[in-house]
Design a protein around this motif. Sequence first.
Motif, short mmCIF file in Angstrom:
data_model
loop_
_atom_site.label_atom_id
_atom_site.label_comp_id
_atom_site.label_asym_id
_atom_site.label_seq_id
_atom_site.Cartn_x
_atom_site.Cartn_y
_atom_site.Cartn_z
N THR A 181 0.85 -1.19 0.00
CA THR A 181 0.00 0.00 0.00
C THR A 181 0.89 1.24 0.00
O THR A 181 1.70 1.43 0.91
N GLN A 182 0.76 2.05 -1.05
CA GLN A 182 1.59 3.24 -1.22
C GLN A 182 0.73 4.49 -1.09
O GLN A 182 -0.35 4.57 -1.69
N LEU A 183 1.19 5.45 -0.32
CA LEU A 183 0.51 6.73 -0.17
C LEU A 183 1.40 7.84 -0.71
O LEU A 183 2.56 7.96 -0.32
N VAL A 184 0.87 8.62 -1.63
CA VAL A 184 1.59 9.77 -2.18
C VAL A 184 0.85 11.02 -1.73
O VAL A 184 -0.37 11.15 -1.94
N LEU A 185 1.55 11.94 -1.10
CA LEU A 185 0.94 13.12 -0.49
C LEU A 185 1.72 14.38 -0.84
O LEU A 185 2.96 14.38 -0.81
N THR A 186 1.00 15.44 -1.20
CA THR A 186 1.65 16.72 -1.42
C THR A 186 0.76 17.83 -0.86
O THR A 186 -0.45 17.65 -0.74
N MET A 187 1.40 18.94 -0.52
CA MET A 187 0.66 20.10 -0.03
C MET A 187 0.94 21.27 -0.95
O MET A 187 1.85 21.23 -1.77
N ASP A 189 2.15 24.00 -3.09
CA ASP A 189 3.51 24.51 -3.38
C ASP A 189 4.60 23.74 -2.62
O ASP A 189 5.69 24.27 -2.40
N GLY A 190 4.31 22.51 -2.21
CA GLY A 190 5.30 21.74 -1.45
C GLY A 190 5.81 20.54 -2.23
O GLY A 190 5.39 20.29 -3.36
N PRO A 191 6.73 19.79 -1.64
CA PRO A 191 7.25 18.60 -2.30
C PRO A 191 6.22 17.47 -2.31
O PRO A 191 5.21 17.52 -1.62
N VAL A 192 6.52 16.44 -3.09
CA VAL A 192 5.69 15.23 -3.13
C VAL A 192 6.43 14.15 -2.35
O VAL A 192 7.60 13.87 -2.62
N ASN A 193 5.75 13.55 -1.38
CA ASN A 193 6.38 12.53 -0.55
C ASN A 193 5.60 11.22 -0.65
O ASN A 193 4.36 11.22 -0.66
N GLY A 194 6.35 10.11 -0.73
CA GLY A 194 5.73 8.80 -0.84
C GLY A 194 5.95 7.97 0.41
O GLY A 194 7.05 7.93 0.97
N PHE A 195 4.88 7.32 0.87
CA PHE A 195 4.93 6.49 2.08
C PHE A 195 4.50 5.07 1.72
O PHE A 195 3.64 4.87 0.86
N THR A 196 5.07 4.10 2.40
CA THR A 196 4.72 2.69 2.19
C THR A 196 4.17 2.13 3.50
O THR A 196 4.74 2.35 4.57
N MET A 197 3.06 1.42 3.39
CA MET A 197 2.44 0.84 4.58
C MET A 197 3.23 -0.36 5.07
O MET A 197 3.48 -1.30 4.32
N ASP A 198 3.67 -0.29 6.32
CA ASP A 198 4.33 -1.43 6.97
C ASP A 198 3.25 -2.13 7.79
O ASP A 198 2.84 -1.64 8.85
N THR A 199 2.77 -3.26 7.29
CA THR A 199 1.64 -3.93 7.96
C THR A 199 2.01 -4.45 9.34
O THR A 199 1.15 -4.56 10.22
N PHE A 204 2.30 4.01 8.05
CA PHE A 204 2.87 4.44 6.78
C PHE A 204 4.27 4.99 7.06
O PHE A 204 4.45 5.86 7.91
N ILE A 205 5.27 4.48 6.32
CA ILE A 205 6.67 4.87 6.51
C ILE A 205 7.13 5.68 5.31
O ILE A 205 6.88 5.30 4.16
N LEU A 206 7.83 6.79 5.57
CA LEU A 206 8.35 7.62 4.48
C LEU A 206 9.45 6.85 3.74
O LEU A 206 10.51 6.57 4.30
N THR A 207 9.17 6.49 2.49
CA THR A 207 10.14 5.71 1.69
C THR A 207 10.59 6.45 0.43
O THR A 207 11.60 6.11 -0.16
N HIS A 208 9.80 7.45 0.00
CA HIS A 208 10.12 8.20 -1.22
C HIS A 208 10.03 9.70 -0.94
O HIS A 208 9.07 10.35 -1.33
N PRO A 209 11.01 10.26 -0.21
CA PRO A 209 10.95 11.69 0.10
C PRO A 209 11.22 12.55 -1.14
O PRO A 209 12.01 12.18 -2.00
N ASP A 210 10.51 13.66 -1.23
CA ASP A 210 10.73 14.67 -2.28
C ASP A 210 10.82 14.03 -3.68
O ASP A 210 11.85 14.12 -4.36
#
Length: 347
Positions: A181-187, A189-199, A204-210
Motif C-alpha cells: 500500500t503506497q501513499l503519495v501526499l503533497t501540499m 507549493d510543497g514537495p511530493v512525498n511517498g509512504f509505504t504501509m508497513d503492515t 505508513f513509513i516515508l520511503t520516497h521523500p521529495d
Amino acid sequence: MSNGDAGPVGHEQVNTNIVTLTRFLTEEQTKHKEATGDFTLLCHALQFSFKSIAYYIRRASLINLGGLAGSVNETGDDQKKLDVIGNDLFIAAMKSSGRVKVLVSEEEEELIPCDQLNPNARYAVACDPIDGSSNLDAGVSVGTIFGVFKLAEGSKGTKQELLLPGTELVAAGFTMYGASTQLVLTMKDGPVNGFTMDTSLGEFILTHPDMKMPKKRSIYSCNEGNSKYWHEPVLEWVDSLKQAEKPYSARYIGSMVADAYRTLLYGGIFAYPADKKSPKGKLRILYECAPMAMVFENAGGQAIDSNMRRMVEVVPESIHDRSGIFLGSYDEVQKVIEIHKKHGISA
C-alpha cells in the motif's frame, strides 16, 4: 564476512530512525507557527481510512467482497461491494474527525455534510474512495484519490462553494492498494512525498521523500481501444510516439492510480483524452484530475486537459463534472501541447 555496508550476511540492518506519516505530519505542523492542528487531525483521519480500505481489499476474496453490489453510482458506474464499503469507511472517518465540513464522493450524488461534531469546521474533502474498482476481482491495483480544500470563514459548505479549481487545493494525493500500500501526499507549493504501509507496524513509513519526475521518458499509457473515437491531434500524437527513432513503450493497466503511480516513478505520460464518444472526457475534475494534477506539477511534471488548459486551473461546472487529461513528464506533455497547437488548439 561482511557484505558492503549491509552488515553481516544473513542479518537484516535495522533502521531505528523511521519517519512515520504521523511523525512527518507533526514535524510539518511545527514549521507553521499559525497552525491550529486541525489539518494534522484531518490527515490522521485520512490515513485511518486508507488503512481500513487496504485491510478490506487484502481480505476481499476471503470474505466474499468481490463482485457487484447490485447498484449504480452517481456517475453511472456499476458499484462493487468494496466501492460501497470504501465509501462508508471514508465518510465515517471524515465525519468523526470533526475537521471536515463537507465531503464530495464519487459514490454519492449529493454533498455529504460532516460537521455534526464541529459546525465551525473549515475543510472540504473530495475523493474517489476506490478508483479502478472494475479491476478488483482480477487482483489489479486500485486506489483512493483525494483533494483537500480550505473553505472561507463562515462558509456554509454549499455546492457552489465547492466548484473550485485545483489551484485552491491545500493538499492532494492518492493511495495505491497493490503488492504493497503506497501513499503519495503533497501540499500546496510543497514537495511530493511517498509512504509505504508497513503492515507489521501498522504505520505508513516515508520511503520516497521529495519525489521528482524524470523530465522525459519513452513510455506512454492510454487506452488505444478508444482510438476510433479520438480526435485528429491525439491520433497524430500517438502515431508520432510509435514512429519515433526509438519507439515508445506502451504501458496501460486501466486503473488510473496504478498508471499514474508508475508514470510518477519512472516518467512518461498518462492520457485519457476527451473524444467523440465522451466530448467532455471521462475523469472527474474535482476528485480525480485536479488532485493528480497537483501531485504531478509539484513533482516537476505537467498536467493539462483536452483543450490544453493547465488542469489545476480548470473550474468544474458541477461537483461531478468531467474532463480529459494528459499528465506526466514535462517534456512528454509538451509534445502533446505542440501537436495540438498545429491543429489550432491551445490554452
